[in-house]
Write an enzyme that holds these catalytic residues in place. Structure first.
Site, PDB file in Angstrom:
ATOM      1  N   MET A   6      24.364   9.309   2.886  1.00  0.00           N
ATOM      2  CA  MET A   6      24.329  10.593   3.542  1.00  0.00           C
ATOM      3  C   MET A   6      24.451  10.448   5.062  1.00  0.00           C
ATOM      4  O   MET A   6      25.241  11.349   5.699  1.00  0.00           O
ATOM      5  CB  MET A   6      23.015  11.113   3.337  1.00  0.00           C
ATOM      6  N   GLU A  46       0.798  -1.151  -0.085  1.00  0.00           N
ATOM      7  CA  GLU A  46      -0.014   0.076   0.014  1.00  0.00           C
ATOM      8  C   GLU A  46       0.792   1.381  -0.032  1.00  0.00           C
ATOM      9  O   GLU A  46       0.413   2.420  -0.413  1.00  0.00           O
ATOM     10  CB  GLU A  46      -0.977   0.107   1.121  1.00  0.00           C
ATOM     11  N   PHE A  69     -11.837  -6.771  13.875  1.00  0.00           N
ATOM     12  CA  PHE A  69     -10.813  -7.188  13.147  1.00  0.00           C
ATOM     13  C   PHE A  69     -10.470  -6.212  12.253  1.00  0.00           C
ATOM     14  O   PHE A  69     -11.178  -5.593  11.165  1.00  0.00           O
ATOM     15  CB  PHE A  69     -10.929  -8.412  12.532  1.00  0.00           C
ATOM     16  N   GLN A  70      -9.193  -5.886  12.071  1.00  0.00           N
ATOM     17  CA  GLN A  70      -8.737  -4.898  11.029  1.00  0.00           C
ATOM     18  C   GLN A  70      -9.423  -3.536  11.073  1.00  0.00           C
ATOM     19  O   GLN A  70      -9.842  -2.714  10.255  1.00  0.00           O
ATOM     20  CB  GLN A  70      -8.842  -5.499   9.558  1.00  0.00           C
ATOM     21  N   LYS A 129     -17.809  -0.223   5.524  1.00  0.00           N
ATOM     22  CA  LYS A 129     -18.384  -1.368   4.538  1.00  0.00           C
ATOM     23  C   LYS A 129     -19.732  -1.086   4.491  1.00  0.00           C
ATOM     24  O   LYS A 129     -20.277  -1.394   3.204  1.00  0.00           O
ATOM     25  CB  LYS A 129     -17.816  -2.551   5.270  1.00  0.00           C
TER      26      LYS A 129
END
Length: 557
Positions: free
Chosen positions: A467, A51, A113-114, A163
């Site tokens: 760096m 993602e 969940f999630q 949802k």
């Protein structure tokens, strides 16, 4: 007509002229993905490997095209994986709309969940965000998101949709996109007159050009200003391309890795004209010593940036392009011959230079410029290679350099390059990376290979975090704590395993044929360029020091 929430999301994307979405599906967002499946001829979905790659791709697409970039992710970890990309876009004022899905309304706040409160997580790093719990509010929320992302100072907006809303049904009527006008309401005649008087009286004016000039496409007006008053020009990293890097008035970047000509020019000027820049600490250094001999005039679209980091003597608030259009007729033509000659002496005395003996980062970037004839769209990761890309490639137009300036996001470039190439398929898109950055999101090579997106990844490979090692060498007694990457990872084999072309370059004479092959193949290519671990970026200003304390390799000797 009656539509489900998922259908409304897709119809709103079509309203806004969205042709590409970058994302990764999951359970909570399945309804939207099912609807996207039915519209794949109208909206292309690019499935990234992670993602974070999707958020960077949306960012790169937006910077390269000037349109809104769109990314999608599911609830929980899918949404949180977008956070770094959203923050990157926020810091650099990039118009991105991130669409996430969440658990159903009855499950919110129950550690389901999630489940994650993604609007709470992203509140400090979005221009605005929404959670939609009522399907009747969905269409207007989507429209507001696209409008907010673009108006005034652009930035990312997140829309989180539960949802059950994606499945619910309501009435939908198509609308034209809300018009986004240039911000002019705060441009005051008195401010323009004050600015004109300051500029006309100045004997040593210097232009400091930032990312706002790129965003507003004000390059013509910036050039007209510089040449009308014959003023030297320096830029920030984000301002690259707003003023042609080949112009005789151009002095180079200002700040920590800026040129001596620009840093000394800012110090010596009597008027610093700041165009679409926010006085980043990497530009300013020690605030009390920054342009201490000058009056400062700041032009910016965001009132919050006035007197935030540096106190200014005058300001004009508004879209940079519009401000300059109104200001230019009020200015006298002025040659400033002695001043320009003074800066020219700095440029001649303190040119950028590097060891020409072997394969180095500066050599690679200069060859990229020569072979592409300065026409490539350059993307970078973050580190030494980023500074070399800023110093040695001459950017002649806005949106030609895409780089994470504000957040400094390692792993940004490859996803952004994919997004840029999707948005500008006719352009040669080259991502300049360090080996440390390449490791972070190199899985997106698989994305480029899956869709045959022919980006060119040039890895400046010194087997260290270059760096950070440079700082350890100069300021930490050469204590190289966890910056050595000298292991057995073979980037060429790894690239080939993901379905792309890998080429290794160890000598100067090998680079040109490698790049020309990459440009001709029409496939994603990784060129692994092996350089010395102790090559450094110069000039340099120590952290917190005044920018006139800039030093280079000659000073160290």
């Amino acid at each position: 007509m009656k539509l489900t929430g998922s259908q409304i999301v897709v119809e709103c994307l079509k309203e806004q002229g969205v042709d590409t979405v970058f994302g990764y599906p999951g359970g909570a967002i399945l309804n939207i993905y099912d609807e996207l499946y039915k519209h794949d001829q109208e909206i292309r979905h690019v499935l990234t490997s992670h993602e974070q790659g999707a958020s960077h791709a949306a960012d790169g697409y937006a910077r390269a095209t000037g349109k809104v970039g769109v990314c999608m992710a599911t609830s929980g970890p899918g949404a949180t994986n977008l956070v770094t990309g959203i923050a990157t876009a926020y810091m650099d004022s990039v118009p991105v709309v991130a669409i996430t899905a969440n658990v159903t309304v009855p499950l919110l706040g129950r550690d389901s969940f999630q489940e994650i409160d993604i609007t709470g997580v992203t509140m400090p790093i979005t221009k605005h965000n929404f959670i939609v719990k009522d399907v009747t509010e969905l269409a207007d929320t989507m429209r507001r998101a696209f409008f907010i992302a673009q108006e005034g100072r652009p930035g990312p907006v997140l829309v989180d949709i539960t949802k059950d809303v994606t499945a619910a049904v309501t009435e939908y009527t198509r609308q034209e996109p809300w018009p986004v006008l240039r911000s002019t309401e705060y441009i005051k005649d008195a401010d323009l007159e004050t600015a004109a008087e300051m500029i006309n009286k100045s004997e040593r004016p210097f232009l400091y050009v930032g990312g706002g000039a790129v965003i507003s496409n004000a390059s013509e007006e910036v050039r007209a200003l510089a040449h009308k008053i014959n003023a030297p020009v320096g830029d920030s990293l984000m301002g690259k391309g707003a003023f042609d890097g080949r112009d005789e008035l151009y002095c180079g970047m200002i700040g920590m890795h800026g040129t001596k000509a620009s840093n000394f020019g800012v110090t010596d000027c009597d008027l610093l004209i700041v165009i679409g820049a926010r006085f980043s600490d990497r530009v300013v250094g020690k605030v009390s010593k920054f342009a201490e001999n000058a009056k400062i005039l700041q032009i910016d679209v965001d009132p919050a940036e006035i007197n935030k980091n540096v106190m200014v003597d005058a300001s004009i608030i508004g879209d940079v392009k519009e401000v300059l259009k109104r200001l230019l007729p009020k200015l006298d033509e002025n040659a400033h011959e002695d001043w320009v000659k003074h800066i020219e002496e700095y440029k001649n005395k303190f040119p950028l230079k590097y060891d020409p003996a072997g394969l180095t980062g500066p050599y690679v970037v200069k060859e990229l410029y020569r072979i592409t004839e300065g026409n490539a769209l350059i993307v970078t990761e973050v580190g030494q290679h980023q500074m070399w890309a800023a110093q040695y490639y001459k950017y002649k137009e806005p949106h030609q350099l895409l780089t994470s300036g504000g957040l400094g996001t390692m792993g940004y470039g490859l996803g952004a390059a994919i997004g840029a190439k999707v948005g500008c398929p006719e352009k040669t898109v080259i991502n300049i990376a360090g080996d440390g950055c390449f490791r972070m999101n190199m899985n997106e090579i698989a994305t480029a290979a899956r869709y045959n997106i022919p980006v060119i990844e040039v890895v400046i490979n010194n087997h260290v975090l270059g760096m950070v090692r440079q700082w350890q060498t100069l300021f930490y007694g050469k204590r190289y704590s966890n910056t050595i990457l000298n292991d057995n990872v073979d980037f060429v084999k790894l690239t080939e395993a993901m379905g792309a072309v890998g080429i290794r370059v160890t000598k100067k004479e090998e680079f040109e044929p490698a790049l020309r092959k990459a440009m001709e193949l029409g496939r994603p290519v990784v060129i692994d360029c092996i350089i010395d671990k102790d090559d450094k970026v110069f000039p340099m200003v120590p952290a917190g020091a005044a920018i006139e304390e800039v030093f280079d390799q000659d000073d160290l000797k």
